[in-house]
Scaffold this motif. Sequence first.
Motif, PDB file in Angstrom:
ATOM      1  N   GLU A 237       0.759  -1.365   0.031  1.00  0.00           N
ATOM      2  CA  GLU A 237      -0.092   0.035  -0.136  1.00  0.00           C
ATOM      3  C   GLU A 237       0.911   1.479  -0.188  1.00  0.00           C
ATOM      4  N   GLN A 238       1.949   1.478   0.566  1.00  0.00           N
ATOM      5  CA  GLN A 238       2.850   2.461   0.710  1.00  0.00           C
ATOM      6  C   GLN A 238       4.481   1.999   0.569  1.00  0.00           C
ATOM      7  N   ARG A 261       1.929   5.471  -2.916  1.00  0.00           N
ATOM      8  CA  ARG A 261       0.645   5.315  -2.286  1.00  0.00           C
ATOM      9  C   ARG A 261      -0.030   4.548  -3.053  1.00  0.00           C
ATOM     10  N   PRO A 298       3.591   5.734   7.749  1.00  0.00           N
ATOM     11  CA  PRO A 298       2.193   5.195   6.954  1.00  0.00           C
ATOM     12  C   PRO A 298       1.061   5.689   7.437  1.00  0.00           C
TER      13      PRO A 298
END
Length: 376
Positions: A237-238, A261, A298
């Motif tokens: 996701e990141q 992202r 995050p």
Amino acid sequence: VYIRHEFLYVAATWPSTAACLVCCFNRAVKWSFSVLARAARARLIEYTMTYASNPDASIPTMVVKNVQREGQSAGAAPVQIASIVYDIATNGDGLPDLSREGVKAWVKDTEGSPEFEAQVPVKGYAVFDSDHPVNALVGKDVSAADLQYASLSYINADAYTINTATFGAGAWQMDATWYDTKGNVVRTLDEDAVNATLADPSMSQAQVDDLSTQTFYNSDTTDASGKTILPAGSRVEQTFGPARDVMLNNGSTARVRPHSRTIYDEGAPNSGLNAATGQPYSLATTVVSDAVTTGSGPDSVSVVETVSTTKNGYNPIDGSAATSTTSGWTLGTPTTVTDNAGRVTKQAFDARGKVVTTIAPASNGADAGTTRTIYY
């Protein structure tokens, strides 16, 4: 190539590195290529592997000792292209210092904790290329001068490779890798970053993080009943890259970290669930790249400047349903890609997933900007 192993010939594509060879051939024999019994010997280069008993007597297996390639001309002596040495110590004369004390420069977890212990190497391996063959099987039989010609890999107690090292610029150049409980790589330090921590062992965890590449994965996704439909660690996701000084669009300079992202399944059909798997499609629909402040994490991202945004669409451009056989949702491939400048590239597929039409940005679909592919 043909790899000769006693009375068998193995048809295979030669690995690009000897390290790959060690990984492949020291495991249980689950080879993905076909084994041929005494195939006719075409004039292909043969590779011969020499085995030896595992230095660890508690594991009664054979290990690869070296790999030889036959001579390039008739009668020429074979060339030893890889020598593998086991049980390399984690520190000592002529070796990198990967002892418990040595790794504390970049491992800031409390000593004795599971996180700390996961970053302490227990054993190393060395691979020598053809320019410096050796005959030793274990590290104690290799001189410090010889070891400088090898590529070293170190594993932790769970057999994950957490450090590699090569000798250059008069010193060992080491990197470091962290894993989560699922085996996903979550943090890496390159050679420059490790050297920076060695130069200043008092660095905090936050400072080490800023030097690293960090990857963050999804948490568990559950449905209305509480059933897990996407386990944690299934998709990235990141990511955060190492901090560096950059010039921003306004001409000023700042110390930032590259950040990416990824958002998944925006506008997905069937409430976001793939009917074939019962799980989310997990297809990237928005990817944002930006520069963020050091210290960002995050859950707390401070964007200095957005670099680019890419949008992927998956609905079929031929007007079919979003769940049809020509849909990107079904095929797992974007049908439209919109770049940071707003330019849109489109693709159409047939029922077999083959591209039949590609429409470049600004094309009307019937001009020179459109490519049509016909299969026979």
